[in-house]
Design a protein around this motif. Structure first.
Motif, mmCIF file in Angstrom:
data_model
loop_
_atom_site.group_PDB
_atom_site.id
_atom_site.type_symbol
_atom_site.label_atom_id
_atom_site.label_comp_id
_atom_site.label_asym_id
_atom_site.label_seq_id
_atom_site.Cartn_x
_atom_site.Cartn_y
_atom_site.Cartn_z
ATOM 1 N N LEU A 156 0.816 -1.215 0.000
ATOM 2 C CA LEU A 156 0.000 0.000 0.000
ATOM 3 C C LEU A 156 0.852 1.268 0.000
ATOM 4 N N SER A 157 2.142 1.107 0.002
ATOM 5 C CA SER A 157 3.024 2.272 0.090
ATOM 6 C C SER A 157 2.991 3.101 -1.181
ATOM 7 N N LYS A 158 3.285 4.352 -1.007
ATOM 8 C CA LYS A 158 3.380 5.275 -2.128
ATOM 9 C C LYS A 158 4.365 4.736 -3.145
ATOM 10 N N GLN A 159 5.461 4.253 -2.613
ATOM 11 C CA GLN A 159 6.534 3.765 -3.475
ATOM 12 C C GLN A 159 6.033 2.743 -4.480
ATOM 13 N N ILE A 160 5.171 1.868 -4.034
ATOM 14 C CA ILE A 160 4.668 0.825 -4.920
ATOM 15 C C ILE A 160 3.543 1.328 -5.820
ATOM 16 N N LEU A 161 2.668 2.109 -5.241
ATOM 17 C CA LEU A 161 1.459 2.484 -5.989
ATOM 18 C C LEU A 161 1.620 3.718 -6.872
ATOM 19 N N GLN A 162 2.585 4.532 -6.529
ATOM 20 C CA GLN A 162 2.750 5.774 -7.283
ATOM 21 C C GLN A 162 3.626 5.525 -8.498
ATOM 22 N N MET A 163 3.132 4.730 -9.387
ATOM 23 C CA MET A 163 3.965 4.334 -10.498
ATOM 24 C C MET A 163 3.959 5.316 -11.629
ATOM 25 N N ASP A 164 3.032 5.127 -12.471
ATOM 26 C CA ASP A 164 2.892 6.085 -13.548
ATOM 27 C C ASP A 164 1.759 6.977 -13.087
ATOM 28 N N LEU A 165 1.621 8.060 -13.740
ATOM 29 C CA LEU A 165 0.541 8.950 -13.306
ATOM 30 C C LEU A 165 -0.725 8.632 -14.089
ATOM 31 N N ILE A 166 -0.758 7.408 -14.578
ATOM 32 C CA ILE A 166 -1.894 7.053 -15.423
ATOM 33 C C ILE A 166 -3.160 6.847 -14.595
ATOM 34 N N TYR A 167 -2.993 6.282 -13.403
ATOM 35 C CA TYR A 167 -4.168 6.048 -12.587
ATOM 36 C C TYR A 167 -4.062 6.789 -11.266
ATOM 37 N N ASP A 168 -5.157 6.874 -10.588
ATOM 38 C CA ASP A 168 -5.211 7.599 -9.332
ATOM 39 C C ASP A 168 -4.703 6.717 -8.197
ATOM 40 N N GLU A 169 -3.573 7.083 -7.653
ATOM 41 C CA GLU A 169 -2.922 6.305 -6.606
ATOM 42 C C GLU A 169 -3.840 6.026 -5.420
ATOM 43 N N GLU A 170 -4.501 7.054 -4.921
ATOM 44 C CA GLU A 170 -5.319 6.871 -3.721
ATOM 45 C C GLU A 170 -6.543 6.000 -3.991
ATOM 46 N N GLN A 171 -6.979 6.042 -5.195
ATOM 47 C CA GLN A 171 -8.131 5.230 -5.558
ATOM 48 C C GLN A 171 -7.722 3.760 -5.609
ATOM 49 N N LEU A 172 -6.592 3.522 -6.203
ATOM 50 C CA LEU A 172 -6.087 2.158 -6.279
ATOM 51 C C LEU A 172 -5.805 1.612 -4.881
ATOM 52 N N ARG A 173 -5.201 2.447 -4.041
ATOM 53 C CA ARG A 173 -4.901 2.005 -2.679
ATOM 54 C C ARG A 173 -6.182 1.616 -1.962
ATOM 55 N N ALA A 174 -7.210 2.406 -2.167
ATOM 56 C CA ALA A 174 -8.492 2.116 -1.523
ATOM 57 C C ALA A 174 -9.042 0.781 -2.024
ATOM 58 N N ARG A 175 -8.921 0.542 -3.314
ATOM 59 C CA ARG A 175 -9.426 -0.705 -3.873
ATOM 60 C C ARG A 175 -8.719 -1.896 -3.245
ATOM 61 N N LEU A 176 -7.421 -1.808 -3.131
ATOM 62 C CA LEU A 176 -6.639 -2.907 -2.555
ATOM 63 C C LEU A 176 -6.984 -3.112 -1.085
ATOM 64 N N LEU A 177 -7.018 -2.014 -0.365
ATOM 65 C CA LEU A 177 -7.294 -2.117 1.071
ATOM 66 C C LEU A 177 -8.697 -2.676 1.306
ATOM 67 N N GLN A 178 -9.637 -2.268 0.493
ATOM 68 C CA GLN A 178 -10.987 -2.814 0.627
ATOM 69 C C GLN A 178 -10.979 -4.324 0.404
ATOM 70 N N ALA A 179 -10.187 -4.757 -0.551
ATOM 71 C CA ALA A 179 -10.112 -6.195 -0.811
ATOM 72 C C ALA A 179 -9.547 -6.934 0.400
ATOM 73 N N PHE A 180 -8.526 -6.352 1.003
ATOM 74 C CA PHE A 180 -7.964 -6.965 2.215
ATOM 75 C C PHE A 180 -9.022 -7.036 3.319
ATOM 76 N N LEU A 181 -9.681 -5.938 3.529
ATOM 77 C CA LEU A 181 -10.660 -5.876 4.614
ATOM 78 C C LEU A 181 -11.785 -6.883 4.391
ATOM 79 N N GLU A 182 -12.208 -6.966 3.155
ATOM 80 C CA GLU A 182 -13.276 -7.914 2.858
ATOM 81 C C GLU A 182 -12.814 -9.349 3.160
ATOM 82 N N ARG A 183 -11.609 -9.635 2.739
ATOM 83 C CA ARG A 183 -11.052 -10.959 2.980
ATOM 84 C C ARG A 183 -10.968 -11.257 4.482
ATOM 85 N N LEU A 184 -10.534 -10.282 5.228
ATOM 86 C CA LEU A 184 -10.441 -10.460 6.677
ATOM 87 C C LEU A 184 -11.814 -10.716 7.276
ATOM 88 N N GLY A 185 -12.813 -10.166 6.657
ATOM 89 C CA GLY A 185 -14.180 -10.386 7.105
ATOM 90 C C GLY A 185 -14.578 -11.844 6.927
#
Lengths: 157, 157
Positions: free
Chosen positions: A123-152
């Motif tokens: 989830l770090s900036k370093q990993i997600l802030q790749m190209d400026l093609i997509y929105d970093e914070e949006q992608l991070r949210a998508r990933l984190l939501q997936a983790f949270l759902e899985r934990l559920g």
DNA sequence: GCTCATTGACTATCTTTGACCTTCATTATA
DNA sequence: TATAATGAAGGTCAAAGATAGTCAATGAGC
């Protein structure tokens, strides 16, 4: 080690008190005096270190008899914690908030340290802030939501 | 050992301290002064000599009270299989291949089932194939590489 | 000629400060 | 008594200050 800036000192001071108390009430000007800084620095500390993802709620009142109150949130059961965090994440989330959320989950024993670190690594900036093609914070949210759902799911089993 | 270039001197100095301490915290400008070099040379030394495969992780903060922290880590015993997987992943990886890799790691007891599932939850097509703006397989590879790197070490006690 | 080391201009991020704004309670006044 | 003035909080925001990071050009040693 000890190249602490004033903001860190104030943070430490307040959190020390909050370990022993559910909440704390301060007067901004007094705090500023005590730490030899300008009053607005207190706002800065609160805004950067006592956020909801970090587990705090802040209330305040202006005028005569004004105050700033910091309250430590206590989370209930794991299911509640997870859905609470899902709400916090929403569809965009900063690195700071994401880290704070994982930290909360660890402190509440929803996650092991190792699991938390694994999640953070991605989830770090370093990993997600790749190209400026997509929105970093949006992608991070998508990933984190997936983790949270899985934990559920884990929780339900 | 005693090649007189500055980078080696700095490296030696820091590693000497790290033999006695778990971690060290420096201020970049101070270091640079001490060794009569430009600040960015400190970055160079860190980037070339304090990498994860060499057993170190580095954290830093900018701004007032900023620092660079170097932490000694304990490399896992599974570095062979992990680096093999890293090669397999490369810079693009399909969902199927990613799943197979995680499965392998699980079977080799590098991962618990729960950890594997957590990782998988975020590598699925469903999660990554959102917008078609970026290359799904490339992103998956980036995430998986981050996981693999993180699995390669633990914090020493 | 290659590879690694050195430099410095430019960039990114975090903290500190101060001028100006808003809110609330109390007191003065028509 | 209703309202206006005053003073006492806290809030916002942007500029200035303090660090660290990046990158590409240049240099030094095989």
């Amino acid at each position: 080690m000890d190249n602490q800036n004033i903001s860190d000192l104030i943070e430490t001071y307040l959190k020390q008190i909050l370990e022993r108390n559910e909440k704390i009430e301060i007067r901004r000007a007094e705090m500023a005096d005590q730490f030899h800084c300008v009053p607005s620095q207190i706002n800065y500390v609160i805004k950067t270190r006592f956020t909801i993802p970090k587990g705090y709620v802040v209330e305040s009142k202006r005028g005569g008899g004004g105050y700033i109150r910091i309250i430590k949130i206590k989370l209930s059961n794991d299911t509640d914690i997870l859905s609470e965090m899902e709400n916090l994440v929403g569809d965009r989330v900063s690195q700071d908030d994401a880290f704070a959320i994982i930290q909360q989950l660890y402190e509440n024993e929803v996650l092991s340290k190792r699991e938390g670190n694994l999640i953070l690594s991605v989830l770090s900036k370093q990993i997600l802030q790749m190209d400026l093609i997509y929105d970093e914070e949006q992608l991070r949210a998508r990933l984190l939501q997936a983790f949270l759902e899985r934990l559920g799911y884990e929780e339900a089993e």
